[in-house]
Write an enzyme that holds these catalytic residues in place. Structure first.
Site, PDB file in Angstrom:
ATOM      1  N   ASP A  32       5.796  -0.077  -7.061  1.00  0.00           N
ATOM      2  CA  ASP A  32       6.398   0.702  -5.984  1.00  0.00           C
ATOM      3  C   ASP A  32       7.431   1.684  -6.512  1.00  0.00           C
ATOM      4  O   ASP A  32       8.514   1.282  -6.950  1.00  0.00           O
ATOM      5  CB  ASP A  32       7.047  -0.257  -4.984  1.00  0.00           C
ATOM      6  CG  ASP A  32       7.739   0.455  -3.848  1.00  0.00           C
ATOM      7  OD1 ASP A  32       7.375   1.623  -3.565  1.00  0.00           O
ATOM      8  OD2 ASP A  32       8.628  -0.151  -3.229  1.00  0.00           O
ATOM      9  N   ASP A 209       6.292   8.247  -3.083  1.00  0.00           N
ATOM     10  CA  ASP A 209       6.413   6.793  -2.914  1.00  0.00           C
ATOM     11  C   ASP A 209       5.051   6.111  -2.939  1.00  0.00           C
ATOM     12  O   ASP A 209       4.288   6.184  -1.979  1.00  0.00           O
ATOM     13  CB  ASP A 209       7.135   6.509  -1.592  1.00  0.00           C
ATOM     14  CG  ASP A 209       7.412   5.031  -1.380  1.00  0.00           C
ATOM     15  OD1 ASP A 209       7.143   4.227  -2.297  1.00  0.00           O
ATOM     16  OD2 ASP A 209       7.887   4.668  -0.290  1.00  0.00           O
TER      17      ASP A 209
END
Length: 360
Positions: A32, A209
């Site tokens: 992430d 992201d």
């Protein structure tokens, strides 16, 4: 080349294996870029308090250290609670990445019922929190702390690159600066919807992201996209827009095309990029664009990362895109005019100039 394969769940979750402890225990994590922390479910997770996953058995690792410090991590869609500890972590089968690091060993989570991985490995741009590549690089175990992600649709293989990234990628990326020392944010000069430039209001940055599946954009931009989609056989159902799943190639241009003008480059998406075929309702497919209302910046998630290979350089505070279009000087100047002036007759003139330039 140093790379490993990522599993793909419905084009909305990309995850892969890591090893923790002594001897190694294998778990899976989402890699992430939108958060800094590593967390995994511990053997204190009950079936009622944690999502269905493999647990790290703390008692079976001789190198596990309990810091006896409670902690929690919050995300837009949920969160988890646990106790901070430390242990050795490495990528699957690569001892060069084996480092000792802090880990949140969780005993409770919420909002992760649909998550396919066991935990999450944060790879944000936070300069105060070292990820496993930072640590391995500082200890001289790898040559670089750069990493790159090549996300694909589920029929193709997604890859995560690190350390020795192929020249085919590194020689063909366009680098732009990162604005912050915590998130991978880039400057958004403007957004173009078909031939029209859209105001982004207070939102002037975008977070790249990998832990977010969708696009989160300013409200006025999203409403305009929805309106155009509804005019082209799409439907608003339960607050979301769904469109025909199979768009003939010669019909794609009838649907909104979105351009994000960054510093020196632009990203371009069409309906085949932002429609999620695996999420259907009444025979139609979900449009993965939502209104940003929480972080005060735009979020460009997996939809963008499937279109472009992206390289993250934390040390130089830059990010590289492979396959993007460069802006020439005239276009870039025009966009800066629009951003700086912001209103009135001059902005209209600049938009008209930009439209003419694009048609050339």
């Amino acid at each position: 080349m140093d790379a490993f394969k990522l599993s793909n769940y419905g084009n909305v979750q990309y995850y892969g294996p890591i090893q923790i402890g002594t001897p190694n225990q294998q778990l899976t994590v989402i890699f992430d870029t939108g958060s800094p922390y590593l967390w995994v479910p511990s053997d204190n997770c009950s079936i009622f308090k944690c999502h269905y996953s493999k647990r790290f058995q703390t008692s079976e690792s001789s190198t596990y250290k309990n810091q006896s410090k409670p902690g929690q991590v919050e995300y837009a869609s949920g969160g988890c609670k646990g106790f901070w500890g430390s242990d050795y972590v490495q990528l699957l089968g690569d001892n060069n990445t084996r480092v000792q690091t802090n880990i949140l060993f969780t005993y409770q989570d919420s909002g992760f019922e649909a998550v396919q991985s066991d935990g999450l490995l944060g790879l944000s741009n936070d300069k105060d929190i070292a990820n496993i590549f930072d640590l391995a690089y500082k200890q001289g175990q790898i040559k670089s702390n750069l990493f790159a992600m090549e996300l694909k649709s589920k029929n193709d293989q997604s890859l995560f690159y690190y350390d020795d990234i192929p020249n085919e990628i590194m020689n063909n990326v366009e680098w732009i600066r990162v604005l912050r020392n915590d998130y991978w944010t880039v400057k958004v000069l403007n957004i173009q919807l078909n031939e029209n430039f859209m105001s982004t209001g207070k939102l002037k940055e975008a977070l790249i992201d990998s832990g977010t599946s969708l696009l989160y954009l300013p409200e006025n931009v999203v409403i305009s996209i929805y309106q155009e989609l509804i005019l082209n056989n799409c439907r608003l159902l339960d607050g979301n827009v769904f469109c025909p799943c199979l768009i003939p190639r010669n019909q794609v241009d009838k649907y909104p095309k979105i351009k994000f003008y960054l510093e020196g480059i632009y990203l371009e998406l069409d309906i085949n990029d932002y429609m999620l075929l695996d999420f259907q309702y009444q025979g139609l497919c979900y449009i993965g664009i939502e209104i940003e209302s929480q972080m005060n910046l735009m979020i460009l998630g997996d939809i963008v990362m499937r279109k472009y290979v992206i390289v993250f350089d934390k040390q130089s505070n830059i990010i590289g895109f492979k396959g993007v279009q460069k802006l020439n000087n005239i276009k870039t100047t025009s966009i800066f005019w629009i951003e700086i002036i912001g209103f009135g007759g001059i902005i209209i003139s600049c938009i008209l100039l930009q439209m003419k330039l694009i048609k050339l």
